[in-house]
Design an enzyme around this catalytic site. Structure first.
Site, PDB file in Angstrom:
ATOM      1  CG  ASP A 159      -2.038  -1.077   1.038  1.00  0.00           C
ATOM      2  OD1 ASP A 159      -2.320  -1.462  -0.114  1.00  0.00           O
ATOM      3  OD2 ASP A 159      -2.576  -1.539   2.049  1.00  0.00           O
ATOM      4  CE1 TYR A 190      -9.421  -6.371   4.224  1.00  0.00           C
ATOM      5  CE2 TYR A 190      -8.156  -6.477   2.193  1.00  0.00           C
ATOM      6  CZ  TYR A 190      -8.845  -7.111   3.209  1.00  0.00           C
ATOM      7  OH  TYR A 190      -8.958  -8.469   3.224  1.00  0.00           O
TER       8      TYR A 190
END
Length: 542
Positions: free
Chosen positions: A360, A445
């Site tokens: 990420d 998420y």
């Protein structure tokens, strides 16, 4: 019938009574409005720690600093930089501006000795499409830059080819145009009959990472999902069609018309991913906490004090939340505690999920810290702080209330004892702690990042994952790689790895060696004793 009329005298009496009532109520409102409510949100007593203006050495860049750095880079005509989000990959694009933290030795000399305040500077990343390389520059001094220096080879030991860049907003625009003109427009029959897609109903793209399986690759599978709430659990895989691979749109069309591939028949799916309240479920306000004696913490600039605690904070667009110069009773126990990486590795029989390994920080963790919702993301009476970021945008953007700070009762006493032998007595201490929080919604998420400061002198770094799972369309062999969560929908097996950087300065500065220089990365629980007890944990839910 007899008509009765009110006496004029009584009319005037009622009018005067009404006027007197209004005047009396106004007077009462004025008198009581100046009084402090019994349950005041104001601080009831002085704080034990004090704010330190020197915390500004760790402060994120201000809107004015972002602007000055951008203007300086645009004045460098030899760099020929653009700030348009639709900049072509063959042109030069100013992708990132972020704070460059000063060297630790310089900061400690400034905080603890008589050293000068470290020079303030910025990191700038430019995608040089014209030459095929990524360049990282140091720009300073702030707030009025006068120099820029290419530090790419010094920092990474090599030149960075443009193929290593993340995908920009401008590239996504070109990608989606390609899908519309070269794929979907040629598959209208297949898309309509199999997935109910038409002029008024589209599919949403979800790109997989990494973009290739070896160095130099710049290709990936893209999954498409139905345009519904929680699209990540309404998948459609192409040009993998119902478990069969096709090399071209034309090949899929021929197989579909000849019925040599088993057709998927469109069926309306229930909106099971919706976050709207369920019908018939009563909406009630849950239990609330409030500071009966006033808040016992204070936020000033980028500095927080809470009882015996004091620390500076920031939010990096790339790595996310971080705190610096963490002190307990005036003693530094942490120089830095920060999020570094959130990684998830997937397994599947379908191509998109086979290769998926999300890193990420490569697209920016703090980049996706948006406004927090009072009463849901954080308590109503939390203190909220804005953040400002410049990443893949034409200008710096302010994100309102993207950080929250609040004191919270942890639901069990910090310590207690009831003496039942010899002496009948009780002693106990409520376990309230300060929570420093941000939430980053990275694709499907939502990571809730908490740094928790306890009255005992311990610190906890905690992450909780929520949001949606990433799913794939069920084909033959899918069940070996996950569990069915809906009709024709597979929840893919995957693992999360969370990394924190912890630079401990307990009872003195951390010894200078490579591990300390780059910080200790702790994906599991660890303890540290000295000036304070530290506990670091990662909690995820899939």
């Amino acid at each position: 019938m007899v008509e009765r009329r009110m006496s004029p005298v009584w009319k005037w009496v009622l009018v005067l009574f009404a006027l007197a009532s209004v005047i009396l109520n106004i007077g009462l409102i004025v008198v009581h409005s100046g009084r402090t409510p019994r349950c005041s949100a104001q601080r009831g007593r002085a704080l034990l720690a004090e704010h330190d203006a020197r915390s500004g050495v760790f402060a994120d860049l201000s809107p004015e600093e972002y602007l000055q750095v951008q203007k300086y880079m645009l004045r460098q005509k030899d760099l020929d930089i653009s700030t348009r989000q639709t900049t072509k990959p063959s042109e030069n694009f100013l992708f990132l501006i972020d704070l460059l933290l000063p060297p630790k030795a310089e900061v400690l000399a400034f905080l603890d000795g008589n050293g000068p305040q470290p020079e303030r500077s910025a990191t700038v990343v430019v995608f040089h499409g014209s030459t095929g390389f990524i360049k990282e520059y140091v720009v300073g001094p702030l707030p009025t830059p006068t120099y820029h220096r290419d530090v790419t080879r010094e920092k990474y030991g090599m030149e960075l080819p443009l193929t290593k860049r993340t995908v920009t907003v401008g590239e996504y625009v070109l990608m989606f145009q390609f899908f519309e003109t070269e794929v979907f427009s040629k598959l209208q029959k297949v898309m309509a009959e199999s997935f109910g897609v038409g002029p008024n109903r589209k599919l949403n793209a979800f790109e997989q990472m990494p973009r290739g399986v070896q160095s130099g690759d710049r290709k990936t599978w893209v999954s498409f999902f139905r345009d519904m709430s929680g699209m990540y659990i309404h998948p459609v895989e192409r040009l993998l069609y119902n478990g069969v691979y096709f090399d071209s749109v034309e090949e899929l069309n021929r197989a579909y018309d000849a019925r040599t591939v088993e057709r998927i028949v469109h069926k309306e799916a229930p909106d099971y991913g919706s976050l709207k309240p369920r019908p018939g479920v009563p909406l009630q306000v849950g239990p609330q906490q409030f500071p009966a004696g006033g808040k016992r913490f204070s936020v000033r600039g980028n500095h927080v004090v809470y009882l015996d605690w004091g620390f500076a904070f920031g939010l990096s667009a790339l790595t996310g939340m971080r705190v610096f110069d963490v002190r307990f009773r005036g003693e530094r126990i942490l120089y830095e505690l920060s999020v570094q990486e959130a990684m998830s590795v997937y397994g599947s029989v379908t191509p998109g999920m086979i290769v998926t390994k999300f890193l990420d920080s490569s697209i920016g963790i703090g980049r996706f810290a948006h406004e927090l919702v009072r009463g849901v993301d954080c308590p109503y009476d939390a203190t909220y702080v804005d953040s400002v970021r410049y990443i893949d945008t034409p200008r710096a953007v302010r994100f309102r209330n993207s950080i929250c700070v609040f004191e919270h009762n942890m639901g069990q006493p910090l310590r207690r004892h009831f003496a039942d032998f010899f002496h009948h007595s009780y002693g106990g201490m409520a376990n309230s702690a300060l929570v420093f929080r941000t939430i980053t919604a990275i694709g499907n998420y939502d990571y809730m990042w908490d740094f928790i400061f306890y009255q005992s002198g311990s610190v906890e770094a905690k992450v909780h994952a929520t949001g949606y799972i990433s799913s794939s369309y069920m084909v033959h062999g899918s069940r070996r790689h996950g569990h069915q969560v809906a009709e024709k929908v597979l929840g893919n097996i995957h693992t999360h790895f969370i990394n924190f950087k912890v630079d401990l300065d307990v009872a003195g500065e951390t010894e200078a060696h490579p591990t300390a220089t780059h910080g200790m990365r702790m994906p599991h629980a660890h303890g540290c004793h000295g000036g304070g007890l530290c506990h670091f944990s990662s909690t995820t839910r899939s």
